[in-house]
Design a protein around this motif. Sequence first.
Motif, PDB file in Angstrom:
ATOM      1  N   MET A  86       0.832  -1.192   0.000  1.00 55.12           N
ATOM      2  CA  MET A  86       0.000   0.000   0.000  1.00 55.12           C
ATOM      3  C   MET A  86       0.871   1.249   0.000  1.00 55.12           C
ATOM      4  SD  MET A  86      -2.728   1.270   2.892  1.00 55.12           S
ATOM      5  CE  MET A  86      -3.475   2.890   2.782  1.00 55.12           C
ATOM      6  N   SER A  87       0.432   2.266  -0.704  1.00 54.52           N
ATOM      7  CA  SER A  87       1.144   3.540  -0.698  1.00 54.52           C
ATOM      8  C   SER A  87       0.121   4.662  -0.801  1.00 54.52           C
ATOM      9  CB  SER A  87       2.142   3.618  -1.865  1.00 54.52           C
ATOM     10  OG  SER A  87       1.464   3.602  -3.099  1.00 54.52           O
ATOM     11  N   ILE A  88       0.553   5.871  -0.485  1.00 51.48           N
ATOM     12  CA  ILE A  88      -0.316   7.037  -0.625  1.00 51.48           C
ATOM     13  C   ILE A  88       0.435   8.114  -1.379  1.00 51.48           C
ATOM     14  CG2 ILE A  88      -1.533   6.528   1.530  1.00 51.48           C
ATOM     15  CD1 ILE A  88       0.026   8.995   2.727  1.00 51.48           C
ATOM     16  N   LYS A  89      -0.306   9.097  -1.872  1.00 46.81           N
ATOM     17  CA  LYS A  89       0.295  10.253  -2.511  1.00 46.81           C
ATOM     18  C   LYS A  89      -0.218  11.500  -1.821  1.00 46.81           C
ATOM     19  CE  LYS A  89       0.984   8.243  -7.100  1.00 46.81           C
ATOM     20  NZ  LYS A  89       0.696   8.356  -8.560  1.00 46.81           N
ATOM     21  N   ILE A  90       0.702  12.432  -1.535  1.00 45.35           N
ATOM     22  CA  ILE A  90       0.304  13.703  -0.940  1.00 45.35           C
ATOM     23  C   ILE A  90       0.820  14.834  -1.817  1.00 45.35           C
ATOM     24  CG2 ILE A  90       0.301  12.764   1.406  1.00 45.35           C
ATOM     25  CD1 ILE A  90       2.928  14.262   1.904  1.00 45.35           C
ATOM     26  N   HIS A  91       0.173  15.984  -1.717  1.00 44.11           N
ATOM     27  CA  HIS A  91       0.555  17.161  -2.488  1.00 44.11           C
ATOM     28  C   HIS A  91       1.151  18.202  -1.552  1.00 44.11           C
ATOM     29  CE1 HIS A  91      -2.298  15.118  -5.092  1.00 44.11           C
ATOM     30  NE2 HIS A  91      -1.816  15.808  -6.114  1.00 44.11           N
ATOM     31  N   ILE A  92       2.329  18.681  -1.901  1.00 42.15           N
ATOM     32  CA  ILE A  92       3.024  19.682  -1.100  1.00 42.15           C
ATOM     33  C   ILE A  92       3.151  20.968  -1.908  1.00 42.15           C
ATOM     34  CG2 ILE A  92       5.151  20.257   0.113  1.00 42.15           C
ATOM     35  CD1 ILE A  92       3.620  18.007   1.428  1.00 42.15           C
ATOM     36  N   ALA A  93       2.643  22.047  -1.381  1.00 41.98           N
ATOM     37  CA  ALA A  93       2.771  23.339  -2.053  1.00 41.98           C
ATOM     38  C   ALA A  93       4.174  23.879  -1.867  1.00 41.98           C
ATOM     39  CB  ALA A  93       1.753  24.325  -1.498  1.00 41.98           C
ATOM     40  N   THR A  94       4.745  24.417  -2.939  1.00 45.57           N
ATOM     41  CA  THR A  94       6.071  25.035  -2.873  1.00 45.57           C
ATOM     42  C   THR A  94       5.973  26.452  -3.444  1.00 45.57           C
ATOM     43  OG1 THR A  94       6.712  24.196  -5.057  1.00 45.57           O
ATOM     44  CG2 THR A  94       7.203  22.799  -3.163  1.00 45.57           C
ATOM     45  N   PRO A  95       6.908  27.335  -3.088  1.00 48.69           N
ATOM     46  CA  PRO A  95       6.832  28.733  -3.529  1.00 48.69           C
ATOM     47  C   PRO A  95       6.769  28.922  -5.045  1.00 48.69           C
ATOM     48  CG  PRO A  95       8.429  28.501  -1.763  1.00 48.69           C
ATOM     49  CD  PRO A  95       8.021  27.113  -2.157  1.00 48.69           C
ATOM     50  N   LYS A  96       7.431  28.034  -5.806  1.00 50.30           N
ATOM     51  CA  LYS A  96       7.502  28.217  -7.252  1.00 50.30           C
ATOM     52  C   LYS A  96       6.710  27.168  -8.022  1.00 50.30           C
ATOM     53  CE  LYS A  96      11.988  30.553  -7.217  1.00 50.30           C
ATOM     54  NZ  LYS A  96      13.364  30.590  -7.779  1.00 50.30           N
ATOM     55  N   SER A  97       5.851  26.440  -7.334  1.00 54.84           N
ATOM     56  CA  SER A  97       5.072  25.401  -7.994  1.00 54.84           C
ATOM     57  C   SER A  97       3.699  25.309  -7.350  1.00 54.84           C
ATOM     58  CB  SER A  97       5.791  24.054  -7.879  1.00 54.84           C
ATOM     59  OG  SER A  97       4.955  23.002  -8.307  1.00 54.84           O
ATOM     60  N   ASN A  98       2.717  24.875  -8.136  1.00 54.45           N
ATOM     61  CA  ASN A  98       1.377  24.688  -7.594  1.00 54.45           C
ATOM     62  C   ASN A  98       1.316  23.509  -6.634  1.00 54.45           C
ATOM     63  OD1 ASN A  98       0.252  26.829  -9.014  1.00 54.45           O
ATOM     64  ND2 ASN A  98      -0.092  25.572 -10.831  1.00 54.45           N
ATOM     65  N   GLY A  99       2.292  22.645  -6.719  1.00 53.34           N
ATOM     66  CA  GLY A  99       2.318  21.511  -5.809  1.00 53.34           C
ATOM     67  C   GLY A  99       3.196  20.394  -6.320  1.00 53.34           C
ATOM     68  N   ILE A 100       3.870  19.734  -5.402  1.00 51.10           N
ATOM     69  CA  ILE A 100       4.711  18.595  -5.716  1.00 51.10           C
ATOM     70  C   ILE A 100       4.041  17.338  -5.149  1.00 51.10           C
ATOM     71  CG2 ILE A 100       6.965  17.513  -5.370  1.00 51.10           C
ATOM     72  CD1 ILE A 100       7.024  20.001  -7.147  1.00 51.10           C
ATOM     73  N   VAL A 101       3.949  16.300  -5.965  1.00 48.18           N
ATOM     74  CA  VAL A 101       3.339  15.051  -5.523  1.00 48.18           C
ATOM     75  C   VAL A 101       4.423  14.125  -4.975  1.00 48.18           C
ATOM     76  CG1 VAL A 101       2.006  13.018  -6.194  1.00 48.18           C
ATOM     77  CG2 VAL A 101       1.489  15.244  -7.212  1.00 48.18           C
ATOM     78  N   ILE A 102       4.231  13.672  -3.747  1.00 49.72           N
ATOM     79  CA  ILE A 102       5.157  12.741  -3.105  1.00 49.72           C
ATOM     80  C   ILE A 102       4.440  11.422  -2.881  1.00 49.72           C
ATOM     81  CG2 ILE A 102       6.556  12.270  -1.055  1.00 49.72           C
ATOM     82  CD1 ILE A 102       6.752  15.276  -0.604  1.00 49.72           C
ATOM     83  N   GLU A 103       5.064  10.325  -3.286  1.00 50.13           N
ATOM     84  CA  GLU A 103       4.500   9.001  -3.036  1.00 50.13           C
ATOM     85  C   GLU A 103       5.183   8.396  -1.813  1.00 50.13           C
ATOM     86  OE1 GLU A 103       3.369   4.792  -5.236  1.00 50.13           O
ATOM     87  OE2 GLU A 103       4.277   6.429  -6.382  1.00 50.13           O
ATOM     88  N   ILE A 104       4.398   7.833  -0.916  1.00 47.65           N
ATOM     89  CA  ILE A 104       4.902   7.311   0.355  1.00 47.65           C
ATOM     90  C   ILE A 104       4.445   5.871   0.549  1.00 47.65           C
ATOM     91  CG2 ILE A 104       4.890   7.621   2.862  1.00 47.65           C
ATOM     92  CD1 ILE A 104       4.072  10.607   2.211  1.00 47.65           C
ATOM     93  N   SER A 105       5.377   5.016   0.928  1.00 45.50           N
ATOM     94  CA  SER A 105       5.062   3.625   1.256  1.00 45.50           C
ATOM     95  C   SER A 105       5.695   3.289   2.597  1.00 45.50           C
ATOM     96  CB  SER A 105       5.596   2.665   0.188  1.00 45.50           C
ATOM     97  OG  SER A 105       4.996   2.910  -1.057  1.00 45.50           O
ATOM     98  N   ALA A 106       5.013   2.462   3.379  1.00 46.27           N
ATOM     99  CA  ALA A 106       5.528   2.086   4.692  1.00 46.27           C
ATOM    100  C   ALA A 106       5.157   0.647   5.009  1.00 46.27           C
ATOM    101  CB  ALA A 106       4.982   3.017   5.774  1.00 46.27           C
ATOM    102  N   VAL A 107       5.994  -0.010   5.811  1.00 45.56           N
ATOM    103  CA  VAL A 107       5.731  -1.365   6.250  1.00 45.56           C
ATOM    104  C   VAL A 107       6.319  -1.548   7.643  1.00 45.56           C
ATOM    105  CG1 VAL A 107       7.850  -2.275   5.191  1.00 45.56           C
ATOM    106  CG2 VAL A 107       5.932  -3.816   5.644  1.00 45.56           C
ATOM    107  N   CYS A 108       5.620  -2.279   8.495  1.00 49.60           N
ATOM    108  CA  CYS A 108       6.108  -2.579   9.837  1.00 49.60           C
ATOM    109  C   CYS A 108       6.484  -4.055   9.892  1.00 49.60           C
ATOM    110  CB  CYS A 108       5.031  -2.258  10.877  1.00 49.60           C
ATOM    111  SG  CYS A 108       5.597  -2.471  12.587  1.00 49.60           S
ATOM    112  N   ILE A 109       7.729  -4.332  10.273  1.00 50.75           N
ATOM    113  CA  ILE A 109       8.249  -5.694  10.250  1.00 50.75           C
ATOM    114  C   ILE A 109       8.958  -6.008  11.567  1.00 50.75           C
ATOM    115  CG2 ILE A 109       8.543  -5.812   7.742  1.00 50.75           C
ATOM    116  CD1 ILE A 109      11.453  -4.989   8.139  1.00 50.75           C
ATOM    117  N   ASP A 110       9.316  -7.261  11.734  1.00 52.34           N
ATOM    118  CA  ASP A 110      10.136  -7.677  12.869  1.00 52.34           C
ATOM    119  C   ASP A 110      11.481  -6.951  12.785  1.00 52.34           C
ATOM    120  OD1 ASP A 110      12.102  -9.209  14.423  1.00 52.34           O
ATOM    121  OD2 ASP A 110      10.527 -10.709  14.641  1.00 52.34           O
TER     122      ASP A 110
END
Length: 205
Positions: free
Chosen positions: A1-25
């Motif tokens: 599973m992963s998610i995408k978030i939008h980050i506003a920056t001064p010179k852009s309408n937004g940067i898309v970041i994809e994030i994935s995480a897993v919890c393991i031993d």
Amino acid sequence: MSIKIHIATPKSNGIVIEISAVCIDSKYILQYEELKKFKELCKEGCPNYKMKWSCPPYSPYYHDISKKYDFLTVCILTVQLDQFNYINKDYLKVKAANSILKSRAEKMLRAKVFMNDKGISTGSCRMCKPCRCKRNEPCRHPDKVMYSFEALGIHVSSMIEDLFDFKLQWYSKKQLPEYTSVVVGLLSKDKVDVNEIYSLFREME
């Protein structure tokens, strides 16, 4: 599973970041520990060697720091570099992208790390500028200092490829990669619900 978030920056309408995480031993990634290799790589190629308490030769090994924790949450943040076409120079695109990724990753860690947890950050610790190691003084925040996976002797690219079926890319020989990524971790005694991690990132949108 992963998610995408939008980050506003001064010179852009937004940067898309994809994030994935897993919890393991927490013991699972001991197989990626290459002690001598990464200590030597730091010694040969990193200006922070012997200059920061979070870096070799002062950083501990993963097998030492992880002993009292049962779980490890690994989180990878990735951004496509074609979103930075408003920047002329390729190395500055990578620099801008990594700055955005690292700031969000460390903000999440600081929010999630409690008294009994331990964060694994990106690169060297940046809590104090300059690090007191340069003045031969003890660490000012020994309970809060965070090490990187590499400083702990972990082969990160192999770990990420196995956990997420994903290959890391780097800027080298003046060739711009398709994307850039940062990897952080959270050692904990209790299992972490990765949806809590995703919620913390969504709050940064």
